[in-house]
Design an enzyme around this catalytic site. Structure first.
Site, PDB file in Angstrom:
ATOM      1  N   THR A 150       0.809  -1.128  -0.144  1.00  0.00           N
ATOM      2  CA  THR A 150       0.010  -0.077   0.160  1.00  0.00           C
ATOM      3  C   THR A 150       0.938   1.322   0.032  1.00  0.00           C
ATOM      4  O   THR A 150       1.701   1.397   0.785  1.00  0.00           O
ATOM      5  CB  THR A 150      -0.848  -0.081   1.190  1.00  0.00           C
ATOM      6  N   GLU A 151       0.369   2.131  -0.806  1.00  0.00           N
ATOM      7  CA  GLU A 151       1.120   3.495  -1.092  1.00  0.00           C
ATOM      8  C   GLU A 151       2.663   3.359  -1.354  1.00  0.00           C
ATOM      9  O   GLU A 151       3.537   4.155  -1.079  1.00  0.00           O
ATOM     10  CB  GLU A 151       0.982   4.343   0.134  1.00  0.00           C
ATOM     11  N   LEU A 152       2.960   2.118  -1.847  1.00  0.00           N
ATOM     12  CA  LEU A 152       4.275   1.730  -2.139  1.00  0.00           C
ATOM     13  C   LEU A 152       5.219   1.871  -0.756  1.00  0.00           C
ATOM     14  O   LEU A 152       6.507   2.078  -1.000  1.00  0.00           O
ATOM     15  CB  LEU A 152       4.956   2.576  -3.498  1.00  0.00           C
ATOM     16  N   TRP A 304       5.110   6.628  -1.584  1.00  0.00           N
ATOM     17  CA  TRP A 304       5.264   7.012  -2.811  1.00  0.00           C
ATOM     18  C   TRP A 304       4.531   8.652  -2.840  1.00  0.00           C
ATOM     19  O   TRP A 304       4.689   9.228  -3.800  1.00  0.00           O
ATOM     20  CB  TRP A 304       4.703   6.175  -3.933  1.00  0.00           C
ATOM     21  N   SER A 351      -5.649   2.581   4.162  1.00  0.00           N
ATOM     22  CA  SER A 351      -4.762   3.882   4.608  1.00  0.00           C
ATOM     23  C   SER A 351      -5.222   5.344   4.243  1.00  0.00           C
ATOM     24  O   SER A 351      -4.807   6.173   4.694  1.00  0.00           O
ATOM     25  CB  SER A 351      -3.511   3.743   3.567  1.00  0.00           C
TER      26      SER A 351
END
Lengths: 406, 408
Positions: A150-152, A304, A351
């Site tokens: 998630t979200e890198l 990211w 997230s």
């Protein structure tokens, strides 16, 4: 020697936004996610984004795949998106099925709930990845071989986990301090791993599209497919790959149709497909095709959306409190045997909820960058905490587990 | 007895206690035979104010008015005419003065009764034009609103001029009287103290709905003590100290929760503070509350805290007493002069407040005794007493007025 190539990876996601859920709703109303309010009405948002982004972009991708046999891309599609799409815009899922059926669209693994569980509960994290794997298998008939968190959000530990779990590639942000002098246009290997390769987002070129494309104050506005194609080519002159990672909703939702984003995209892909010295790779193909140029270590987590140390998800005390109280319920919720309750608890792990509580744009006075359905991060926090309290109430009153806490 | 009452708000268009005090005082005066013309700075219906005539000084809606009401200290006030845009506070005050100037031209009053700095300039003009006695009723000064800071010098000047020009001054507490003497150098014998009252009729007759704060009821059933404050979240109210005391008390005794009922510019700061102190889970924010949600906040509470840095009076403490809460007040709250069966602390004394919270939460005997005894005290404070004091004052001022007229 393999041709250098473009690795396009798009992320498809919608969260279950929490409605304005006040102290007066706790213990009285257990529906946190069905707001009637425009910005908190998940169904209305799904239908709007389907019209603006999912349907036209899927159409564009289908055309490009039909027209250019070399064209390939990778997608990650969250479980929370799939559930909402299945309920309200099932045709969008059918579109995705057709894309995957071409054999040239790779689906990337992730957590079903688009959560940050990796940092709070390894067991829960693994359960969510498995839940996602099954859903992808059942819908698309494929099993992912690459992983994105998630979200890198990425660190060495995540790489070791993904390696042990058998993935061939893992994705991360091509973040300056982690890379040092290295270029994101190579394939790397994380430390202490066997077969997994690390692919790093070329954030310069990715963000040119995702954030700057429609900005009239940008020095390169208006960007043409030819100039952008030239940038991509020069990025791949030395390095074997250029990794364009971005939200799928960039197309039509973040950059509206009237910016010309769809025609631009078709132009870029078409031009690239017609080059004889270049090609396309999916993320797993890129990892299998090229040798690791070096080992890259990320002892600290990078994501990211951040260039600073404080992250947009876990940067302030409210976010830490919210996550602490959410994951404190893990044992009781999972042992309740109540699927609704478990589902709601998992939806709260997405997230985006923590992101809505981020105050750094407020602190910088850059409130326009606050991308959220709520008036402020404080409102987001209040509604979220109240929902957690209601979870506790349900555990205590319906299931005689735990107790209300304060 | 004809009274020109100059006010800034009335229920239901009030954002705090000033409107409540003006309303009940006027109502009690009307019952004693006074004829009241009440001027407000906005246009709106006042459905329950038929006992007096309410006049709108501007066509602005109370929605506009709400948000720059009588309660905040003003960091910025438009000082020059050129900068006025017709909507700023100073503009509205200027229009209010102009309205009152016209209004008094063809009426005859026995006294002009002006409430707080917002209407004092109009009161002074009305006195100049009519020669009638001016009573300045001080519910709060700029020193109170700025929460221990200095406040806005222009507002101080307006307060000073108005208090000097007034024939008599009513202070809502001895605390306020002393502050007026000390900071505005007004002679002590010009000021009288009249404590506010409590209108029990408007509070009685409502069923408690335990669903309103059901989760808090659930917590109480599990042995938790609910500590509440019902207020505007401004610096004057000392809520950051209350939050710190909440954290301190929770370290000693875990079964405490805190209900912050209300809203205001400090809300975000308080939320952040609760998270930083690690007690966001124990703190419940309601947003602005009215009606049932407002009443039931007192009722779900076991303990009510008035944490003000400087509170001229503090009617909410009486309301809390009415609803059977144990009451904790700062020593800087005027209502403490009228209530004795309460716990008191200095607004900055976080440790002492924490101690008191733990003591009340862990000792049923203490909690019950406080509740029972304060209940007896609030009932002595009635708006009828306030009206009697005002009527007596109006009468006393009349001969002075007549002798002035005789000299002309």
């Amino acid at each position: 020697m393999s041709r250098h190539g473009l690795v396009l990876y798009l992320h498809v996601h919608q969260p279950w936004r929490v409605k304005p859920y006040s102290v007066f709703d706790i213990a009285e109303d257990h529906q946190y996610f069905n707001g009637s309010d425009g910005d908190m009405n998940n169904r209305a948002i799904m239908e709007k984004v389907a019209d603006k982004s999912y349907r036209p972009m899927n159409r564009a991708l289908q055309e490009l795949l039909d027209q250019y046999p070399e064209f390939k891309l990778s997608l990650s599609i969250t479980g929370t998106f799939l559930d909402q799409a299945a309920a309200w815009t099932p045709d969008v899922i059918d579109d995705f099925k057709r894309l995957v059926a071409t054999g040239r669209v790779e689906i990337v693994a992730e957590t079903y709930e688009h959560s940050l569980a990796f940092f709070f509960s390894r067991e829960e994290f693994v359960a969510q990845v498995e839940e996602h794997r099954q859903r992808i298998k059942e819908l698309f008939g494929v099993t992912p071989t690459a992983f994105r968190n998630t979200e890198l959000a990425y660190n060495d530990e995540l790489a070791r986990w993904a390696d042990a779990a058998g993935y061939k590639a893992v994705l991360a942000e091509g973040w300056g301090p982690m890379l040092g002098w290295r270029s994101p246009n190579y394939v790397y290997q994380p430390p202490e791993t066997k077969q997994i390769k690390l692919l790093l987002k070329n954030y310069q070129l990715s963000d040119d599209l995702a954030f700057r494309f429609g900005d009239k104050n940008w020095s390169n506005y208006p960007l043409t497919a030819d100039s952008y194609g030239e940038w991509l080519r020069s990025a791949t002159d030395e390095g074997p790959v250029v990794n364009l990672f971005m939200d799928y909703e960039t197309f039509g939702e973040h950059q509206w149709d009237d910016t010309g984003i769809f025609d631009f995209f078709k132009g870029v892909i078409g031009n690239w497909a017609e080059r004889s010295d270049r090609t396309f790779y999916t993320v797993t193909e890129a990892a299998e095709t090229f040798e690791a140029a070096d080992e890259v270590s990320a002892p600290r987590t990078v994501t990211w959306a951040d260039t600073e140390r404080d992250t947009a998800w876990l940067g302030n005390a409210m976010q830490h409190e919210a996550m602490r109280h959410l994951y404190a319920l893990e044992h009781d919720v999972l042992h309740s045997g109540d699927d609704n309750l478990i589902g709601d608890w998992r939806k709260l792990q997405t997230s985006d909820h923590a992101y809505y509580m981020c105050t750094k744009w407020f602190n910088d006075g850059d409130v326009h960058a606050y991308f959220s359905p709520y008036e402020s991060p404080y409102d987001a926090f209040i509604y979220y905490m109240n929902a957690i309290r209601d979870l506790r109430f349900r555990l205590a009153s319906d299931l005689r587990i735990g107790g209300p806490r304060g | 007895m004809n009274i020109l009452m100059l006010g800034w708000e009335l229920p239901p268009h009030n954002s705090g206690g000033l409107g409540v005090a003006c309303y009940h005082m006027s109502k009690a005066l009307a019952m004693k035979g006074a004829t009241i013309d009440f001027v407000v700075p906005y246009s709106a219906e006042h459905p329950n104010a038929s006992f007096m005539r309410v006049h709108a000084a501007t066509e602005l809606s109370p929605l506009h008015h709400y948000g720059f009401g009588a309660y905040d200290t003003y960091d910025e006030i438009t000082l020059t005419r050129e900068q006025m845009d017709g909507q700023s506070l100073r503009d509205i005050q200027a229009r209010y003065v102009a309205f009152v100037e016209d209004f008094v031209a063809d009426s005859d009053y026995d006294a002009i009764h002006a409430h707080d700095w917002l209407t004092l300039e109009a009161g002074v003009r009305a006195k100049q034009l009519t020669g009638k006695p001016l009573i300045a009723h001080v519910h709060a000064t700029e020193f109170d609103r700025s929460g221990g800071g200095y406040g806005n010098p222009l507002v101080h000047e307006i307060e000073y001029d108005g208090l000097m020009m007034a024939d008599r001054i009513i202070a809502v507490s001895e605390l306020t009287k002393q502050l007026i003497i000390k900071h505005y150098h007004i002679p002590t014998d010009k000021i009288e103290v009249v404590h506010n009252g409590l209108d029990t009729e408007s509070l009685a007759g409502f069923e408690y709905d335990w669903h309103t704060y059901r989760y808090l009821e659930e917590l109480k059933a599990h042995g938790y003590t609910v500590v509440a404050t019902v207020t505007r979240f401004t610096i004057q109210k000392g809520l950051t100290y209350l939050m710190e005391a909440a954290a301190r008390a929770s370290e000693k005794y875990d079964k405490l929760v805190f209900l912050f009922a209300g809203d205001g510019e400090q809300r975000d700061e308080l939320l952040r503070l609760s998270a930083e102190l690690g007690i966001s889970d124990k703190v419940f924010f309601t947003g602005f509350v009215r009606g049932k949600q407002w009443r039931d906040a007192y009722r779900v509470a076991d303990v009510f805290v008035m944490s003000s840095v400087s509170e001229p009076f503090g009617i909410t403490a009486l309301e809390a007493a009415y609803y059977d809460d144990a009451v904790i007040l700062t020593k800087q709250s005027g209502v403490g002069e009228a209530l004795h069966n309460v716990l008191r602390y200095d607004f900055w004394d976080v440790d002492r407040l924490a101690d008191q919270l733990v003591a009340v939460a862990t000792s049923p005997a203490l909690q019950e005794t406080l509740k029972e005894n304060v209940h007896v005290e609030y009932s002595k404070l009635s708006w009828h007493v306030v009206a009697d004091r005002c009527m007596a004052l109006y009468h006393r001022l009349r001969p002075q007025l007549q002798s002035q007229e005789a000299r002309l």
